[in-house]
Design an enzyme around this catalytic site. Structure first.
Site, short mmCIF file in Angstrom:
data_model
loop_
_atom_site.label_atom_id
_atom_site.label_comp_id
_atom_site.label_asym_id
_atom_site.label_seq_id
_atom_site.Cartn_x
_atom_site.Cartn_y
_atom_site.Cartn_z
CB CYS A 1 -28.66 -5.52 -7.12
SG CYS A 1 -29.06 -4.94 -8.77
CD GLU A 2 -24.89 -7.35 -2.51
OE1 GLU A 2 -25.11 -7.23 -1.28
OE2 GLU A 2 -24.79 -8.43 -3.09
CE1 TYR B 1 -3.65 -5.44 -0.63
CE2 TYR B 1 -3.23 -3.26 0.29
CZ TYR B 1 -2.87 -4.59 0.13
OH TYR B 1 -1.74 -5.06 0.74
NE ARG C 1 -2.94 -0.01 3.19
CZ ARG C 1 -4.12 -0.64 3.17
NH1 ARG C 1 -5.14 -0.09 2.55
NH2 ARG C 1 -4.27 -1.79 3.80
N1 LLP Z 1 3.14 -9.14 3.24
C1 LLP Z 1 2.14 -9.96 3.59
C2 LLP Z 1 2.45 -11.31 4.08
C3 LLP Z 1 0.81 -9.51 3.53
O1 LLP Z 1 -0.17 -10.31 3.91
C4 LLP Z 1 0.53 -8.19 3.07
C5 LLP Z 1 -0.85 -7.70 2.98
C6 LLP Z 1 1.61 -7.39 2.68
C7 LLP Z 1 2.91 -7.89 2.79
C8 LLP Z 1 1.43 -5.98 2.18
O2 LLP Z 1 0.87 -5.17 3.14
P1 LLP Z 1 0.75 -3.59 2.93
O3 LLP Z 1 2.13 -3.02 2.88
O4 LLP Z 1 0.03 -3.35 1.65
O5 LLP Z 1 -0.02 -3.12 4.10
N2 LLP Z 1 -7.24 -5.54 1.27
C9 LLP Z 1 -6.88 -4.78 2.45
C10 LLP Z 1 -5.44 -5.00 2.83
C11 LLP Z 1 -5.08 -6.45 3.02
C12 LLP Z 1 -3.61 -6.67 3.30
C13 LLP Z 1 -3.25 -8.11 3.15
N3 LLP Z 1 -1.85 -8.39 3.33
C14 LLP Z 1 -7.19 -3.32 2.20
O6 LLP Z 1 -7.69 -2.97 1.12
O7 LLP Z 1 -7.03 -2.49 3.10
#
Ligand code: LLP
Length: 415
Positions: free
Chosen positions: A343-344, A371, A276
């Site tokens: 439709c939600e 995401y 992110r």
């Molecule tokens: N490494 C692992 C093992 C992870 O599970 C994740 C994210 C990352 C790295 C990267 O994390 P970041 O730097 O992006 O925070 N869909 C959700 C976020 C789910 C994160 C899942 N794992 C959202 O839209 O907020």
């Protein structure tokens, strides 16, 4: 100038006006900035200074191969969670020896593929997975490099759906049982222990939980050294948050500095898996207002983007800023709920947003680079949006809008 900015009263991505892109490619439309991706990746890389390190971009965040290719050209590694993501990295020209493989459910076929192309490390999440990797490696007559993902049991203070470092979730193994699992791994013929891995959650806006997790990982490293197990790298996962509205996440450099200070060891390699923090503010979702539907209780602005395009508001009640592409100078702001065609009742991208709208206006949902597209679906038989990558004044269509044939061309009637 900031990457997304107004010029001639029109929101631009770098040198490209978003209304022109929307007219040319249609809406809903994801638009990403090359400069933003590259700057953020470099910020991570440079923050490490002389410390041996590898920035493994989390592919799940935004996995278009054009994006992966940009990062691969900078020398990026990649964090993957499926064979599909591995195939993306390979097609994008990524280096398999810089790939770490996370995830709780690696299939034998996926392990086989990863061993064959020669990835950097398997981040193991259970004893059963360790046994499976040993078996597959033995069959292929290869040695599998591994780390064990431990759960340091620190509170990431983020949304429960994206918090992963606490005891009671499916990820990793309890850090207190890790020494025994490492000892078992040490005894296996086709396993090579190279690291310790942890990832405590996502959209963290404070440094403390990361440092606390590292503290616990360092204790474990010491225990393992006493057990005669040498650790070559620490993988500290991803999770650094971004500003969506009024969050104040730490700067990348401050976050890395805090880790290096706690680490206090210039020789060990540090791997991180940011997603992110690199992609989030590198993209927007452009949508068109289809209808205005003022009612007695609420004003609905019905837009052509929906929860199938961007599910974060519906799934996490997340708040993303929504801006007009061409702000109106006439009329005044009214409070709108921005709802999509699906439709939600949960299908909204924003609620109670003060905007001055007319049907046909374009809006930009900001901070949609992470995401966004990767979590999109075809619910309600909606084609997934096109993706555009902007480089100064040049715009490239890096994924065309899906067609109806893409959606149902492989389905079959029965006799
Ligand atoms: N490494 C692992 C093992 C992870 O599970 C994740 C994210 C990352 C790295 C990267 O994390 P970041 O730097 O992006 O925070 N869909 C959700 C976020 C789910 C994160 C899942 N794992 C959202 O839209 O907020």
């Amino acid at each position: 100038s900031p990457i997304f900015h107004y010029q001639n009263n029109t929101l631009h991505a770098e040198g490209c006006p978003l209304d022109t892109l929307a007219q040319k490619y249609g809406t809903p439309l994801y638009v990403y900035s090359r400069q933003a991706f590259e700057e953020r990746w470099r910020e991570f890389d440079e923050a490490f200074g002389r410390q041996p390190h590898l920035v493994c971009y989390a592919v799940k965040t935004n996995s278009n191969i054009a994006i992966l290719n940009l990062l691969a050209r900078l020398g990026s590694g990649f964090d993957i969670v499926s064979q599909g993501e591995l195939e993306r990295v390979l097609r994008a020209g990524g280096d398999p020896s810089k790939v770490v493989f996370s995830g709780v459910a690696k299939k034998s076929s996926e392990i086989e593929r990863a061993l064959t192309v020669g990835i950097r490390c398997f981040n193991i999440e259970s004893h059963a997975e360790l046994d499976r990797i040993q078996a597959v490696a033995k069959k292929l007559n290869k040695i599998a490099p591994i780390s064990i993902r431990v759960n340091p049991d620190v509170d990431a203070k983020t949304h429960p759906y994206i918090s992963t470092g606490l005891k009671d979730n499916k990820f990793g193994v309890d850090i207190n049982t890790a020494p025994a699992l490492y000892a078992d791994a040490q005894a296996l013929s086709h396993i090579d222990i190279i690291g310790i891995d942890c990832h405590i959650g996502s959209q963290l806006t404070e440094i403390t939980p990361f440092v606390d997790a590292l503290d616990r990982v360092l204790e474990l490293k010491k225990t393992l050294t006493d057990q005669g197990i040498n650790i070559h790298h620490l993988d500290l996962g991803g999770g650094l948050g971004i500003q969506y509205t009024d969050e104040t996440p730490p700067e990348i450099a401050d976050y890395i500095q805090a880790l290096l200070k706690k680490l206090n060891d210039a020789s060990i390699e540090v791997i991180i898996e940011p997603g992110r923090a690199i992609a989030g503010n590198a993209g927007v979702l452009v949508t068109e207002v289809e209808y205005l539907k003022p009612t007695e209780h609420k004003n609905f602005a019905i837009i052509d983007a929906a929860m199938n395009d961007l599910i974060r508001p519906a799934l996490y009640q997340s708040h993303q800023t929504i801006q007009p592409v061409t702000p109106r100078t006439d009329g005044e702001d009214v409070e709108w709920d921005l709802v999509g065609p699906v439709c939600e009742t949960g299908d909204f991208l924003g609620k109670q947003r003060k905007l001055n709208l007319k049907a046909g206006d374009y809006l930009a949902v900001m901070s949609s680079g992470a995401y966004g597209f990767t979590m999109s679906s075809n619910y309600n038989t909606r084609t997934r949006a096109a993706e555009i990558l902007v480089d100064h004044k040049q715009a490239y269509e890096i994924r065309p809008r899906e067609t109806y044939n893409d959606l149902m061309g492989t389905e079959k009637l029965i006799p």
